[in-house]
Design a protein around this motif. Structure first.
Motif, PDB file in Angstrom:
ATOM      1  N   TYR A   4     -50.308  72.018 -77.053  1.00 28.81           N
ATOM      2  CA  TYR A   4     -50.167  70.974 -76.037  1.00 28.81           C
ATOM      3  C   TYR A   4     -49.296  69.857 -76.625  1.00 28.81           C
ATOM      4  N   ASN A   8     -45.889  67.166 -72.946  1.00 29.84           N
ATOM      5  CA  ASN A   8     -46.857  67.580 -71.921  1.00 29.84           C
ATOM      6  C   ASN A   8     -47.909  66.499 -71.675  1.00 29.84           C
ATOM      7  N   TRP A  11     -46.232  64.039 -69.452  1.00 27.64           N
ATOM      8  CA  TRP A  11     -46.103  64.611 -68.115  1.00 27.64           C
ATOM      9  C   TRP A  11     -47.447  64.563 -67.384  1.00 27.64           C
ATOM     10  N   THR A  12     -48.530  64.883 -68.072  1.00 30.53           N
ATOM     11  CA  THR A  12     -49.863  64.837 -67.474  1.00 30.53           C
ATOM     12  C   THR A  12     -50.231  63.406 -67.086  1.00 30.53           C
ATOM     13  N   GLU A  15     -48.321  62.553 -63.918  1.00 33.81           N
ATOM     14  CA  GLU A  15     -48.943  63.194 -62.755  1.00 33.81           C
ATOM     15  C   GLU A  15     -50.213  62.459 -62.339  1.00 33.81           C
TER      16      GLU A  15
END
Length: 133
Positions: A4, A8, A11-12, A15
């Motif tokens: 991970y 990422n 990005w998480t 979101e």
């Protein structure tokens, strides 16, 4: 953490932020629909169906069609809340029970009367003692 990577994680987080922003906008529009007094019940029901069944299109159309009046309603509600708060402060701090002004105003008037010679020092002291009791 090898499976991970850092990108990422960012990005998480993006979101998650966008989901929170989306729900904030959705609830803002739903409360504006119910708060609006210039729409009939059927119009409110129509907007609710559109916003719930087709959320992305419904929210975009609502913001395009009624965005300006939504801002005006927000400003008006803020103005009413501020006026109510100021009225509450006036009532809480309100005038003295002695009739009319606060003690400070009454003492200032007495000082002006004494300075102009309309009342004597003795009358001033009696009136001041009466006010402060």
């Amino acid at each position: 953490m090898d499976n991970y990577p850092l990108l990422n994680i960012f990005w998480t987080m993006l979101e998650l932020f966008l989901w929170i922003l989306w729900f904030f906008l959705l609830f803002k529009i739903i409360t504006d629909i119910f708060r609006s007094h210039d729409m009939s019940g059927w119009a409110k029901a129509g907007w609710m169906v559109l916003v719930i069944l087709l959320p992305l299109i419904g929210v975009l159309v609502y913001v395009i069609v009624r965005g300006k009046s939504m801002g005006q309603r927000d400003v008006e509600q803020a103005r009413q809340s501020e006026a109510a708060f100021k009225q509450y402060i006036r009532e809480a701090a309100g005038p003295s029970a002695g009739g009319g002004g606060s003690h400070v105003d009454d003492l200032a008037k007495l000082a002006d009367l004494k300075a102009s010679g309309a009342i004597s020092e003795e009358e001033y002291q009696k009136a001041k003692d009466k006010l402060l009791v």
